[in-house]
Write an enzyme that holds these catalytic residues in place. Structure first.
Site, PDB file in Angstrom:
ATOM      1  N   HIS A 225      -5.611  75.536  -3.804  1.00 20.21           N
ATOM      2  CA  HIS A 225      -6.393  74.475  -4.435  1.00 20.21           C
ATOM      3  C   HIS A 225      -7.285  73.831  -3.386  1.00 20.21           C
ATOM      4  O   HIS A 225      -7.160  74.086  -2.185  1.00 20.21           O
ATOM      5  CB  HIS A 225      -5.484  73.428  -5.090  1.00 20.21           C
ATOM      6  CG  HIS A 225      -4.562  72.720  -4.138  1.00 20.21           C
ATOM      7  ND1 HIS A 225      -3.219  72.984  -4.076  1.00 20.21           N
ATOM      8  CD2 HIS A 225      -4.802  71.780  -3.189  1.00 20.21           C
ATOM      9  CE1 HIS A 225      -2.665  72.225  -3.156  1.00 20.21           C
ATOM     10  NE2 HIS A 225      -3.603  71.486  -2.591  1.00 20.21           N
ATOM     11  N   ALA A 226      -8.187  73.005  -3.859  1.00 21.16           N
ATOM     12  CA  ALA A 226      -9.015  72.168  -2.997  1.00 21.16           C
ATOM     13  C   ALA A 226      -8.857  70.724  -3.461  1.00 21.16           C
ATOM     14  O   ALA A 226      -8.373  70.460  -4.567  1.00 21.16           O
ATOM     15  CB  ALA A 226     -10.483  72.596  -3.073  1.00 21.16           C
TER      16      ALA A 226
END
Length: 320
Positions: A225-226
């Site tokens: 994820h970011a």
């Protein structure tokens, strides 16, 4: 430019893009959608509820069943087997078949088997003969039965035990924008060694949260994820773990295997951790409290938001 249809192919669909070639003994049902410049080789069968993007290669002996969706620039090797029913029975049909996605630019090696409902991420590579039982991350290389993550495509490794900088303030070269390798001071003493940091001093941000990741089987992937606003500092205090950083245009793999090195991940960088050793302890400092809305968990969404993020920064730069 027209569609080439071999005289011994059965092509019932009228939704086939220009430049596509369909070879002998292939059979395409009426509801299938095929893009431009595809190569559909001999003995390929494509059902009705199937979509195939542009410039896709489907080699001999492949069947694309209802619910299979292939995006642009995908390669599907000989005799790859797709499935679309997790519990098949003769003459019993599902009202709706699970959606299986092969994202843009992915490749699947010969004789691989793809179970229903999985997603093979953009640019991923599935090794020949593999059995894919769960979704594959973007740009991952998986192989085996069941398929396990082996490495990442085009992710040059930077060893954790990087040379000590010879010039004050010098940092090892990083390819991913904003990512930094930061030294963690080690104080050695006959009574035992000590690592310490004071809040607001020597850290890229003032932590609002910290957590410890441990007991992760080496086959497992974490992260993926970011963050839109949150920055993180990762320190592997025991064992080792590999971290893949991605800014949408560059990817780099960093091996954290020393407690005297921290990895700073700024916002809007896609991060994945994998290859945990059994004894790995990963300490993570975060600049913000836990905020579910701050996470970007889909890679395609990250690419879109990163593009907008880059555009906004360029506009601000031009304005100044």
């Amino acid at each position: 430019m027209t569609v080439f249809k071999h005289v011994q192919a059965i092509v019932e669909s009228t939704q086939i893009g220009e430049g596509t070639r369909v070879w002998a003994f292939a059979h395409i049902l009426p509801g299938a959608i095929i893009g431009r410049d595809c190569n559909i080789c001999g003995h390929v069968f494509i059902e009705n509820k199937v979509s195939v993007g542009d410039r896709v290669t489907v080699k001999c002996g492949v069947q694309l069943w209802d619910g299979v969706h292939i995006e642009d620039d995908v390669f599907i090797g000989p005799n790859v087997t797709f499935t679309n029913d997790p519990f098949p029975r003769s003459r019993q049909h599902l009202d709706r078949y699970p959606d299986t996605w092969v994202r843009k630019g992915a490749s699947i090696g010969a004789n691989a088997t793809i179970l229903p409902g999985v997603t093979i991420g953009a640019g991923a590579m599935v090794g020949a003969g593999s059995v894919v039982t769960r979704s594959v991350p973007p740009f991952a290389v998986v192989m085996g039965n069941p398929a396990r993550l082996h490495r990442y495509v085009s992710a040059p490794q930077s060893k954790g035990a990087l040379p000590t900088p010879t010039v004050a303030g010098e940092r090892p070269k990083m390819m991913v924008e904003g990512v930094e390798v930061l030294p963690v001071p080690l104080i050695q003493d006959l009574r035992g060694n000590l690592i310490a940091r004071e809040l607001g001093q020597g850290l890229p941000f003032t932590p609002a949260r910290c957590f410890l990741v441990f007991d992760v089987p080496s086959k497992e992937v974490r992260g993926e994820h970011a963050h839109r606003q949150c920055a993180q500092l990762l320190v592997c205090v025991q064992g080792s773990v590999s971290v893949v950083c991605d800014d949408g245009s560059q990817r780099q793999e960093i091996i954290l295997d020393t407690r005297t090195m921290g990895l700073h991940l700024p916002p809007m960088v896609w991060g994945t951790q994998y290859k945990y050793t059994k004894d790995a302890l990963l300490l993570v400092f975060a600049s913000r409290p836990y905020e579910p809305e701050d996470y970007i968990r889909e890679y395609d969404q990250f690419l879109a938001e990163r593009k907008s993020y880059n555009t906004r920064r360029a506009s601000l730069s031009d304005a100044t």
